[in-house]
Write a protein that holds these residues in place. Structure first.
Motif, mmCIF file in Angstrom:
data_model
loop_
_atom_site.group_PDB
_atom_site.id
_atom_site.type_symbol
_atom_site.label_atom_id
_atom_site.label_comp_id
_atom_site.label_asym_id
_atom_site.label_seq_id
_atom_site.Cartn_x
_atom_site.Cartn_y
_atom_site.Cartn_z
ATOM 1 N N PRO A 1 -5.728 9.742 14.216
ATOM 2 C CA PRO A 1 -6.008 9.233 12.702
ATOM 3 C C PRO A 1 -4.813 8.675 12.461
ATOM 4 O O PRO A 1 -3.832 8.607 13.120
ATOM 5 C CB PRO A 1 -5.938 10.460 12.290
ATOM 6 C CG PRO A 1 -5.370 11.557 13.031
ATOM 7 C CD PRO A 1 -5.535 11.075 14.349
ATOM 8 N N PRO A 2 -4.958 7.738 11.232
ATOM 9 C CA PRO A 2 -3.719 7.139 10.683
ATOM 10 C C PRO A 2 -2.685 8.073 10.287
ATOM 11 O O PRO A 2 -2.984 9.162 9.712
ATOM 12 C CB PRO A 2 -4.553 5.989 9.613
ATOM 13 C CG PRO A 2 -5.886 6.930 9.154
ATOM 14 C CD PRO A 2 -6.345 7.679 10.438
ATOM 15 N N PRO A 3 -1.532 7.775 10.358
ATOM 16 C CA PRO A 3 -0.377 8.358 9.657
ATOM 17 C C PRO A 3 -0.569 8.790 8.217
ATOM 18 O O PRO A 3 0.057 9.739 7.555
ATOM 19 C CB PRO A 3 0.898 7.841 9.983
ATOM 20 C CG PRO A 3 0.424 6.254 10.295
ATOM 21 C CD PRO A 3 -0.938 6.267 10.502
ATOM 22 N N SER A 4 -1.280 8.048 7.314
ATOM 23 C CA SER A 4 -1.575 8.309 5.945
ATOM 24 C C SER A 4 -2.829 7.936 5.556
ATOM 25 O O SER A 4 -3.452 6.777 6.056
ATOM 26 C CB SER A 4 -0.527 7.458 5.393
ATOM 27 O OG SER A 4 -0.821 7.567 3.797
ATOM 28 N N THR A 5 -3.539 8.529 4.944
ATOM 29 C CA THR A 5 -4.972 8.001 4.282
ATOM 30 C C THR A 5 -4.899 7.388 3.078
ATOM 31 O O THR A 5 -5.994 7.146 2.560
ATOM 32 C CB THR A 5 -5.873 9.320 4.079
ATOM 33 O OG1 THR A 5 -5.094 10.076 3.420
ATOM 34 C CG2 THR A 5 -5.835 9.896 5.483
ATOM 35 N N TYR A 6 -3.506 6.977 2.239
ATOM 36 C CA TYR A 6 -3.471 6.424 1.110
ATOM 37 C C TYR A 6 -3.371 4.900 1.404
ATOM 38 O O TYR A 6 -2.632 4.463 2.334
ATOM 39 C CB TYR A 6 -2.192 6.913 0.233
ATOM 40 C CG TYR A 6 -2.347 8.235 -0.088
ATOM 41 C CD1 TYR A 6 -2.898 8.649 -1.183
ATOM 42 C CD2 TYR A 6 -1.646 9.090 0.632
ATOM 43 C CE1 TYR A 6 -2.938 9.928 -1.506
ATOM 44 C CE2 TYR A 6 -1.727 10.632 0.481
ATOM 45 C CZ TYR A 6 -2.488 10.771 -0.776
ATOM 46 O OH TYR A 6 -2.598 12.333 -1.113
ATOM 47 N N PRO A 7 -4.319 3.943 0.915
ATOM 48 C CA PRO A 7 -4.175 2.507 1.307
ATOM 49 C C PRO A 7 -2.911 1.969 0.753
ATOM 50 O O PRO A 7 -2.575 0.764 1.520
ATOM 51 C CB PRO A 7 -5.469 1.954 0.374
ATOM 52 C CG PRO A 7 -5.654 3.121 -0.626
ATOM 53 C CD PRO A 7 -5.212 4.510 -0.012
ATOM 54 N N ASN A 8 -2.349 2.224 -0.023
ATOM 55 C CA ASN A 8 -0.897 1.669 -0.547
ATOM 56 C C ASN A 8 0.436 2.205 0.192
ATOM 57 O O ASN A 8 1.446 1.725 -0.255
ATOM 58 C CB ASN A 8 -0.767 1.529 -2.015
ATOM 59 C CG ASN A 8 -2.095 1.036 -2.637
ATOM 60 O OD1 ASN A 8 -2.419 -0.073 -2.173
ATOM 61 N ND2 ASN A 8 -2.252 1.515 -3.730
ATOM 62 N N VAL A 9 0.013 2.779 1.242
ATOM 63 C CA VAL A 9 1.277 3.377 1.878
ATOM 64 C C VAL A 9 1.192 2.959 3.575
ATOM 65 O O VAL A 9 0.403 3.025 3.869
ATOM 66 C CB VAL A 9 1.305 4.979 1.829
ATOM 67 C CG1 VAL A 9 2.263 5.656 2.583
ATOM 68 C CG2 VAL A 9 1.317 5.533 0.243
ATOM 69 N N ASN A 10 2.659 2.334 3.739
ATOM 70 C CA ASN A 10 2.501 1.753 5.047
ATOM 71 C C ASN A 10 3.665 2.929 5.808
ATOM 72 O O ASN A 10 4.534 2.981 5.354
ATOM 73 C CB ASN A 10 3.073 0.592 5.113
ATOM 74 C CG ASN A 10 2.192 -0.609 4.306
ATOM 75 O OD1 ASN A 10 1.150 -0.478 4.665
ATOM 76 N ND2 ASN A 10 2.627 -1.581 3.768
ATOM 77 N N LEU A 11 3.051 3.543 6.728
ATOM 78 C CA LEU A 11 4.075 4.461 7.549
ATOM 79 C C LEU A 11 3.621 4.066 8.952
ATOM 80 O O LEU A 11 2.568 3.557 9.463
ATOM 81 C CB LEU A 11 3.315 5.877 7.440
ATOM 82 C CG LEU A 11 3.647 6.527 6.281
ATOM 83 C CD1 LEU A 11 3.003 7.805 6.128
ATOM 84 C CD2 LEU A 11 5.221 6.492 5.762
ATOM 85 N N ILE A 12 4.776 4.190 9.917
ATOM 86 C CA ILE A 12 4.884 4.358 11.431
ATOM 87 C C ILE A 12 5.266 5.621 11.664
ATOM 88 O O ILE A 12 6.340 5.989 11.250
ATOM 89 C CB ILE A 12 5.761 3.212 11.766
ATOM 90 C CG1 ILE A 12 5.157 1.753 11.471
ATOM 91 C CG2 ILE A 12 5.370 3.163 13.431
ATOM 92 C CD1 ILE A 12 6.244 0.618 11.566
ATOM 93 N N GLN A 13 4.412 6.255 12.460
ATOM 94 C CA GLN A 13 4.743 7.504 13.072
ATOM 95 C C GLN A 13 4.885 7.517 14.623
ATOM 96 O O GLN A 13 4.123 6.881 15.234
ATOM 97 C CB GLN A 13 3.732 8.749 12.586
ATOM 98 C CG GLN A 13 4.255 10.020 12.996
ATOM 99 C CD GLN A 13 3.325 11.026 12.718
ATOM 100 O OE1 GLN A 13 2.173 10.605 11.871
ATOM 101 N NE2 GLN A 13 3.579 12.256 12.733
ATOM 102 N N TYR A 14 5.973 7.631 15.271
ATOM 103 C CA TYR A 14 6.302 7.659 16.368
ATOM 104 C C TYR A 14 5.861 9.051 17.299
ATOM 105 O O TYR A 14 5.901 10.196 16.760
ATOM 106 C CB TYR A 14 7.768 7.373 16.826
ATOM 107 C CG TYR A 14 7.952 5.905 16.350
ATOM 108 C CD1 TYR A 14 7.742 4.787 16.758
ATOM 109 C CD2 TYR A 14 8.685 5.766 15.088
ATOM 110 C CE1 TYR A 14 8.109 3.702 16.461
ATOM 111 C CE2 TYR A 14 9.001 4.380 14.349
ATOM 112 C CZ TYR A 14 8.766 3.312 15.242
ATOM 113 O OH TYR A 14 8.783 2.079 14.699
ATOM 114 N N ASP A 15 5.906 9.146 18.659
ATOM 115 C CA ASP A 15 5.461 10.129 19.456
ATOM 116 C C ASP A 15 6.511 11.392 19.116
ATOM 117 O O ASP A 15 6.149 12.365 19.290
ATOM 118 C CB ASP A 15 5.440 9.710 20.757
ATOM 119 C CG ASP A 15 4.222 8.710 21.259
ATOM 120 O OD1 ASP A 15 3.221 8.818 20.404
ATOM 121 O OD2 ASP A 15 4.348 8.072 22.115
#
Length: 43
Positions: free
Chosen positions: A23-37
């Motif tokens: 899944p994406p790291p955030s389900t909010y369309p206006n939030v840009n997140l990068i989640q690493y391993d």
């Protein structure tokens, strides 16, 4: 890589798509997140 009409100059690279397993790291369309391993998050 997707190349409309076979023209690589107009190609588009898709590096990955989200799914139920990934899944994406955030389900909010206006939030840009990068989640690493290692669970580090930039956003």
């Amino acid at each position: 890589m997707l190349a409309p009409e076979g023209d690589l100059a107009n190609g588009l690279v898709i590096v990955g798509l989200y799914s139920n397993v990934y899944p994406p790291p955030s389900t909010y369309p206006n939030v840009n997140l990068i989640q690493y391993d290692d669970d580090a998050v930039i956003g």
